[in-house]
Design a protein around this motif. Structure first.
Motif: not given
Length: 356
Positions: A113-117, A199-204
């Motif tokens: 995720t964007q938070s790094g998790q 909503p999460d750019p990294v996940l996308a």
């Protein structure tokens, strides 16, 4: 206002609207309409902040095929055989990313995720209570409407028939995973676009990259499946021929070692037989090795090449909601509603039309 003549000599007023009436109407209410439109636009713009911001990750692919396929060497290798590549043309590639197999593939991919998790699989990410979007509502719906007849866990194989059975929750997760990625193709240039809006750019971005890898592997597997089967068959026959060659060579050399000083015709006949067996084994082995190399060349020729025109990047700006569009839309709705209110409530045009 004008009049119309009816039977006899009676006159009844007829309601007509002239351009001067329209101009007078807007002069009278233009300020009110403008205020309502501006207020509606502000309301629409502010309401866009209530909606969840989404980011769109995208990659663009250009599928190509080896030009060597039409070369003289390729024609000499393949002859007139048209089997192998199949009928999976580029316009069918987006359909690959709409299959249940792709949804299941995505659910088993690790994500961040964007938070790094980090999560071991996308399925474990969607299983968390704070998962945003439609999938969370789907999951909560099925968690509150469990059925004792529905199996939970991995897919089931119905009596070895190959038919897969999914529970409703699994079906919803697979459908949701597929909907997180979309693909389209431009018919003229065959450019394939793969997008994901989340909503999460990294996940996308990760899902787009996973979809790209799945598409490339799937197309390559389909186009080379039959050739790979033939290559596997030739490889097996080549190994057998190699063992036969070694056995024939060992038998010939052993016989020669044991009969070095033999001058009998029977001994010479046996040596000639072993020599013929060795020559035949060597010929078969050489022929199979040649065919095996030819098949490897055909596999490489049929393997599709995908040129990445737009590399997958983590989006930095939001793609939705479109605040300006929402403001314009709300302004139009507000202006139209104000016109209806003035025409029906204040001016009562409908009553005048009925009387006219």
């Amino acid at each position: 206002m004008s009049q119309k003549i009816v039977s006899g000599e009676q006159y009844e007023p007829a309601f007509e609207v002239h351009l001067s009436d329209i101009i007078a109407f807007f002069r009278k209410y233009i300020l009110l309409i403008a205020i309502i439109a501006v207020a509606s636009a502000i309301l629409g713009y502010l309401s866009s902040y209530i909606q969840t911001e989404k980011y769109t990750a995208k990659t663009i692919l250009l599928p190509e095929y080896s030009a060597a396929k039409s070369s003289l060497f390729a024609l000499a290798v393949s002859g007139n055989n048209t089997d192998g590549p199949g009928n999976l043309t580029p316009d069918l590639y987006p359909n690959v990313l709409e299959s249940s197999s792709f949804g299941e593939y995505l659910l088993n991919q690790p994500v961040t995720t964007q938070s790094g998790q980090k999560y071991a699989t996308l399925k474990s990410y969607l299983a968390k209570p704070s998962s945003p979007g439609l999938l969370a509502r789907i999951r909560s719906f099925f968690s509150s409407n469990k059925s004792a007849t529905l199996p939970h866990g991995p897919k089931l194989d119905l009596k070895g028939s190959g038919v897969l059975y999914y529970s409703k929750e699994e079906t919803a997760l697979i459908s949701g995973a597929k909907s997180m990625v979309s693909a389209s193709i431009e018919q003229k240039s065959n450019l394939i676009s793969i997008e994901s809006e989340l909503p999460d750019p990294v996940l996308a971005a990760l899902l787009v990259e996973n979809a790209k890898n799945y598409l490339i592997d799937y197309v390559e597997d389909v186009r080379t499946a039959k050739l790979n089967q033939q290559l596997t068959f030739l490889t097996g026959r080549t190994e057998e021929a190699k063992k036969r060659l070694k056995s024939a060579e060992y038998a010939l050399q052993s016989y020669r070692d044991q009969n070095r000083n033999a001058f009998l015709n029977v001994a010479r006949i046996e040596e000639q037989r072993l020599q013929a067996e060795y020559t035949l084994a060597q010929s078969i082995y050489s022929d199979l090795v040649f065919k095996q190399e030819q098949m490897r060349i055909r596999v490489k020729e049929e393997r599709p090449v995908f040129k990445v025109l737009e590399t997958t990047k983590v989006p930095l700006t939001t793609s939705s909601p479109h605040r300006l569009i929402m403001a314009i839309l709300f302004a139009g709705i507000g202006a139209f509603a104000s016109l209806l209110y003035i025409a029906i409530v204040k001016e009562k045009f409908h009553q005048k039309l009925m009387k006219g």
